[in-house]
Design a protein around this motif. Structure first.
Motif, mmCIF file in Angstrom:
data_model
loop_
_atom_site.group_PDB
_atom_site.id
_atom_site.type_symbol
_atom_site.label_atom_id
_atom_site.label_comp_id
_atom_site.label_asym_id
_atom_site.label_seq_id
_atom_site.Cartn_x
_atom_site.Cartn_y
_atom_site.Cartn_z
ATOM 1 N N LYS A 6 0.810 -1.214 0.000
ATOM 2 C CA LYS A 6 0.000 0.000 0.000
ATOM 3 C C LYS A 6 0.845 1.265 0.000
ATOM 4 O O LYS A 6 0.597 2.194 -0.774
ATOM 5 C CB LYS A 6 -0.936 -0.013 1.214
ATOM 6 C CG LYS A 6 -1.958 1.114 1.216
ATOM 7 C CD LYS A 6 -2.923 0.943 2.381
ATOM 8 C CE LYS A 6 -3.996 2.017 2.359
ATOM 9 N NZ LYS A 6 -4.947 1.858 3.490
ATOM 10 N N SER A 7 1.859 1.333 0.853
ATOM 11 C CA SER A 7 2.678 2.544 0.942
ATOM 12 C C SER A 7 3.456 2.777 -0.344
ATOM 13 O O SER A 7 3.601 3.916 -0.806
ATOM 14 C CB SER A 7 3.625 2.469 2.131
ATOM 15 O OG SER A 7 4.479 1.338 2.022
ATOM 16 N N ARG A 10 1.109 4.062 -2.987
ATOM 17 C CA ARG A 10 0.741 5.469 -2.769
ATOM 18 C C ARG A 10 1.857 6.424 -3.199
ATOM 19 O O ARG A 10 1.586 7.474 -3.771
ATOM 20 C CB ARG A 10 0.385 5.692 -1.293
ATOM 21 C CG ARG A 10 -1.004 5.215 -0.920
ATOM 22 C CD ARG A 10 -1.357 5.523 0.520
ATOM 23 N NE ARG A 10 -2.771 5.313 0.777
ATOM 24 C CZ ARG A 10 -3.346 5.464 1.967
ATOM 25 N NH1 ARG A 10 -2.597 5.800 3.029
ATOM 26 N NH2 ARG A 10 -4.637 5.278 2.116
ATOM 27 N N SER A 40 -1.189 11.085 5.806
ATOM 28 C CA SER A 40 -0.415 10.204 4.928
ATOM 29 C C SER A 40 0.126 10.968 3.728
ATOM 30 O O SER A 40 1.287 10.793 3.331
ATOM 31 C CB SER A 40 -1.288 9.043 4.446
ATOM 32 O OG SER A 40 -1.685 8.228 5.524
ATOM 33 N N LEU A 44 4.086 11.395 2.805
ATOM 34 C CA LEU A 44 4.610 10.953 1.517
ATOM 35 C C LEU A 44 5.270 12.101 0.764
ATOM 36 O O LEU A 44 6.360 11.950 0.192
ATOM 37 C CB LEU A 44 3.484 10.355 0.673
ATOM 38 C CG LEU A 44 2.898 9.027 1.172
ATOM 39 C CD1 LEU A 44 1.624 8.702 0.411
ATOM 40 C CD2 LEU A 44 3.912 7.897 1.033
#
Length: 262
Positions: A6-7, A10, A40, A44
């Motif tokens: 997921k990270s 993203r 988040s 990022l």
């Protein structure tokens, strides 16, 4: 089975989003476009900034460092350059009404475009950041060659086919070297319809802290508009170049300033 992390997904989504943005964007725009939680999205974006893939300007907007595929040292250098240049580029675009481009020279003498602020006029100059142009017949390329070591600039002229892109293109190596002298003396490079008919390019040097020329700042102008206000546009461009150089730590001594006025 979905093996996507997921990270990682993203951060790639964010990179792709920023790559498609023509202007710097605020955090709230990132959140709205990608649907990430604000915390988040902020983490990022700050990761990209800390690693030199993006910059955050004085109004806390994010912009991707072009050609971020290159090694970290290059990314960090380009990030610092973009951070200093981008707000001045936007100001220049707004006061001049014309397109502004920032570029650096590669080790082979080509120009690598890092960023652009495109004119908002209906008829305007635009350029692909990934596109290629010939240094010998563009304002940016000539300026960067003029401030390169003479031996390397001569090697470039000997290696590259000097093709007439338009009826106005200068292709004689000696004539181009004479233009290098003029560019260094006048502090500006002008290519009037030598690369594309109907388009005139102007470029000035960006100096680093040590005084070396680290980049070129370019105005891309529709030729008819250039001839109507050439002196005004050159003055605006030179002022913007000085501002960016000062933001990078360059200081011109009093004697140099006096000589330029004289």
């Amino acid at each position: 089975m979905n093996t996507e992390v997921k990270s990682a997904a993203r951060i790639l989504d964010l990179l792709e989003y920023l790559a498609g943005c023509a202007e710097p964007v605020k955090l709230k725009e990132i959140v709205a476009a990608l649907g990430f939680p604000k915390s988040s999205a902020h983490a990022l974006a700050q990761t990209l900034v800390s690693r030199g893939y993006a910059i955050q300007d004085s109004t806390e907007r994010y912009v991707l460092v072009h050609a971020s595929r290159h090694r970290s040292a290059t990314r960090a250098h380009e990030a610092r350059l973009l951070s200093a240049a981008h707000p001045i580029m936007e100001q220049l675009r707004d006061v001049s009404g014309e397109t502004v481009v920032l570029a650096v020279r590669t080790t082979r003498g080509e120009s690598k475009r890092l960023a652009k602020c495109v004119s908002r006029q209906a008829i305007r100059f635009d350029v692909d950041l990934d596109g290629q142009s010939d240094s010998y017949c563009t304002a940016t390329g000539r300026l960067l060659l003029a401030h390169w070591e003479a031996g390397l600039a001569n090697a470039y002229l000997a290696r590259v086919p000097l093709i007439a892109r338009t009826p106005k293109t200068v292709t004689d190596p000696d004539a181009i070297r004479a233009l290098f002298l003029r560019i260094r003396a006048e502090g500006v490079s002008v290519c009037d319809e030598e690369h594309v008919t109907g388009s005139t390019g102007l470029a000035v040097p960006i100096h680093g802290r040590d005084g070396s020329v680290v980049a070129a700042l370019n105005l891309g102008v529709v030729t008819m508009r250039y001839h109507a206000r050439s002196h005004e546009l050159i003055a605006m461009l030179k002022q913007a170049g000085r501002q960016i150089s000062e933001r990078l730590g360059y200081r011109q001594d009093t004697r140099q300033e006096a000589d330029s006025v004289a």
